[in-house]
Design a protein around this motif. Sequence first.
Motif, short mmCIF file in Angstrom:
data_model
loop_
_atom_site.label_atom_id
_atom_site.label_comp_id
_atom_site.label_asym_id
_atom_site.label_seq_id
_atom_site.Cartn_x
_atom_site.Cartn_y
_atom_site.Cartn_z
N TYR A 1 0.03 4.16 -0.01
CA TYR A 1 -0.56 5.24 0.79
C TYR A 1 -0.07 5.13 2.23
O TYR A 1 0.21 6.11 2.89
CB TYR A 1 -2.08 5.20 0.72
N SER B 1 -0.46 10.38 -7.34
CA SER B 1 -1.43 9.29 -7.48
C SER B 1 -0.83 8.00 -6.90
O SER B 1 0.37 7.95 -6.59
CB SER B 1 -1.73 9.08 -8.96
N GLY B 2 -1.65 6.96 -6.81
CA GLY B 2 -1.18 5.68 -6.27
C GLY B 2 0.00 5.12 -7.06
O GLY B 2 1.00 4.68 -6.50
N HIS C 1 0.96 13.34 -0.75
CA HIS C 1 -0.46 13.50 -1.10
C HIS C 1 -0.65 14.14 -2.47
O HIS C 1 -1.75 14.13 -3.02
CB HIS C 1 -1.21 14.29 -0.01
N ARG D 1 3.05 7.11 -6.37
CA ARG D 1 3.58 6.81 -5.03
C ARG D 1 4.35 5.51 -5.03
O ARG D 1 5.36 5.37 -4.35
CB ARG D 1 2.43 6.68 -4.03
N PRO E 1 3.40 10.78 5.28
CA PRO E 1 2.88 11.98 4.59
C PRO E 1 3.56 13.28 5.01
O PRO E 1 3.40 14.29 4.33
CB PRO E 1 1.40 12.00 4.99
N ASP F 1 0.83 -1.20 0.00
CA ASP F 1 0.00 0.00 0.00
C ASP F 1 0.87 1.26 0.00
O ASP F 1 1.40 1.66 1.04
CB ASP F 1 -0.90 -0.03 1.25
#
Length: 340
Positions: free
Chosen positions: A113, A167-168, A164, A171, A118, A111
């Motif tokens: 994210y 995009s995924g 942030h 990242r 962040p 993941d």
Amino acid sequence: MVETQQTAVASKTMLDVRGLKMYFPLTRGVILQRTIGYVRAVDDISFTIERGQTLGLVGESGSGKTTIGRTLIRLYKPTAGEILFEGEDLAKLHGEGLRQMRRRVQMVFQDPYASLNPRFTIGSLVSEPMHIYKLGTAKEIRERTEELLRVVGLRPEYIDRYPHEFSGGQRQRIAVARALSINPELVIADEPVSALDVSIRAQVLNLLQRLQQQFHLTYLFVSHDLSVVRHVADRIAVMYLGKIVEIADRDELYTAPKHPYTRALLSAVPIPDPKIERQRQRIILSGDLPSPINIPAGCRFHTRCPMAQSICREIEPKFEAKEGREHYAACHFAEKVTPV
Ligand SMILES: Nc1ncnc2c1ncn2[C@@H]1O[C@H](COP(=O)(O)OP(=O)(O)OP(=O)(O)O)[C@@H](O)[C@H]1O
Ligand code: SF4
Ligand SMILES: [Mg+2]
């Protein structure tokens, strides 16, 4: 890259895992904790990965794939077994030896994210491992960070932005740049594209393949999706409830599976030709994955296996070579398993 004498004489086998177990204790009591059982997440597995190759590791959710990855990079101390990396047992390392090994084995998590903090810019995230290992002056590290961003297909001008803003897929490119920053030899990619939109999965997979060529990387590629693994792996290991039940060269596994569980997984992989797809028999496994706290006796797959006989409930099948030395499976009736 200039090949050092060490890599020139290095053996073909990069990773040789023998009898690896990772059990998590289950405890009861607040002050006086008692161990009342174990989650047998990884339960005596052995496999090898050749230098420069990709081993795909597949199996349904909860089969122990991530636990293998985390144990290999020694986020966990294994319960038993050896993890021979270039002949050195990672399971026994600690202190400085472990720190140096972590430079050579890196993991990319599912993941992007959750895996990127962040609060840091992508420049800090990508360069942090280089600072930890003191791989150059601040200026050199900044230049290498920009270069790494280019290598993974991102613009170096993005260096001062925050996760942030990406995009995924972007990242995951950042996470890959971070993992590569300290020149690892083995990369464990744990479901690197599962959290991404289908439309950008191919791009990230292509990137991983290009980087493998460019930097002579060896991959352990974890996925629950056999159609993804088919694109990237040279060999494939199939896991069920903490054990590898079959391992073979990719094409052989697809055309001549020797374990009913592999066969069931293969039957669920969609085929692009609608005519063949309509005629195909799909094997639906009954029931859920049993708990790794209470593993069924005999063959652990017997509670769901369409081919199970009474012997399967009593005697655990050996993991042994079938059809040539490179194809291993653990099933009493391996020779009766037919292609899908
Ligand atoms: N730290 C832990 N403590 C106790 N049990 C754990 C721990 N980590 C994993 N497990 C258990 O071990 C088993 C294997 O988990 P693992 O995450 O390795 O599976 P997985 O194959 O990666 O699954 P997924 O496809 O969902 O990612 C599961 O039953 C899980 O609940
Ligand atoms: S040993 Fe028996 S239960 Fe296990 S996979 Fe083979 S046929 Fe199925
Ligand atoms: Mg996992």
